[in-house]
Design an enzyme around this catalytic site. Structure first.
Site, PDB file in Angstrom:
ATOM      1  N   TYR A   1       0.831  -1.210   0.000  1.00  0.00           N
ATOM      2  CA  TYR A   1       0.000   0.000   0.000  1.00  0.00           C
ATOM      3  C   TYR A   1       0.866   1.261   0.000  1.00  0.00           C
ATOM      4  CZ  TYR A   1      -2.947   3.662   2.052  1.00  0.00           C
ATOM      5  OH  TYR A   1      -3.594   4.846   2.314  1.00  0.00           O
ATOM      6  N   LEU A   2       1.834   1.325   0.893  1.00  0.00           N
ATOM      7  CA  LEU A   2       2.685   2.518   0.979  1.00  0.00           C
ATOM      8  C   LEU A   2       3.495   2.719  -0.298  1.00  0.00           C
ATOM      9  CD1 LEU A   2       3.979   2.319   4.664  1.00  0.00           C
ATOM     10  CD2 LEU A   2       2.235   3.859   3.730  1.00  0.00           C
TER      11      LEU A   2
END
Length: 218
Positions: free
Chosen positions: A129-130
């Site tokens: 996600y990051l």
């Protein structure tokens, strides 16, 4: 202003729609499911049903034409797998930015995440996600045809907003109510002097409007 929000049924987006509609802006929200439309109408926003995971750049641009600003607030959500981090958090953000360019909408505000980094390492879902958010942010930042601002909130909470925030290039980690994220977004949308800035946001002691004015032009 006319403002189009991607991810229009998200928790931050619904709050933002209410704020923008209350101050007299014309607001539209892009949603995936027709059954979400009534929630947007209740918030004062026009629902636009369009799936950003399957739409073409031309289809998205058509919905953006005539807007004064666009906000990317879509996300795959906490229950989603790694694949949707790529298709929503990265690919849909890239698509939305490209569509804004095609539609001639210069002002784009992106809701990112603290810690977003295209070089972030690791294989856990949150790592993916990051990295996806970081890659999307880097792409948006490369587009000279946009006046973009990237907002990276800290840990989101559902506590009532205080209207008091800390908004800087680097704040360090901390919580922030979704109410206050929406309040800062409402200020950023019509503060083009924040063009080119990536800003972190946590709770603090400065009123949202003052915090945005203090970073504008930096």
């Amino acid at each position: 202003m006319r403002i189009v929000i991607a991810g229009g049924h998200g928790q931050i987006a619904l709050r933002l729609e209410r704020l923008l509609a209350a101050r007299g802006d014309e607001v539209a929200g892009i949603i995936r499911k027709a059954e979400q439309a009534d929630d947007l109408r209740a918030a004062g926003a026009e629902p636009i049903v369009l799936d950003l995971e399957s739409a073409s750049v031309e289809e998205v641009a058509e919905r953006l034409r005539g807007a004064d600003a666009a906000v990317f607030a879509a996300g795959a959500g906490p229950g989603s797998g790694a694949a949707r981090k790529d298709t929503v958090d990265k690919a849909a953000a890239v698509l939305f930015a490209d569509a804004a360019v095609l539609a001639g909408v210069r002002r784009l505000v992106v809701v990112s995440s603290m810690g977003a980094d295209s070089r972030h390492e690791g294989d856990e879902i949150f790592d993916v996600y990051l990295r996806a958010k970081g890659e999307a942010d880097a792409y948006v930042g490369s587009l000279d045809a946009l006046d973009w601002t990237i907002l990276r909130p800290g840990s989101l909470t559902d506590e009532a907003g205080t209207g008091l925030v800390r908004l800087e290039a680097h704040t360090g980690r901390g919580p922030v109510p979704r109410d206050d994220v929406a309040a800062v977004l409402a200020e950023l949308v019509d503060t083009p002097a924040t063009n080119g800035l990536t800003l972190e946001l946590i709770s603090g002691s400065t009123p949202a409007s003052v915090a945005v004015k203090s970073v504008a032009g930096n």
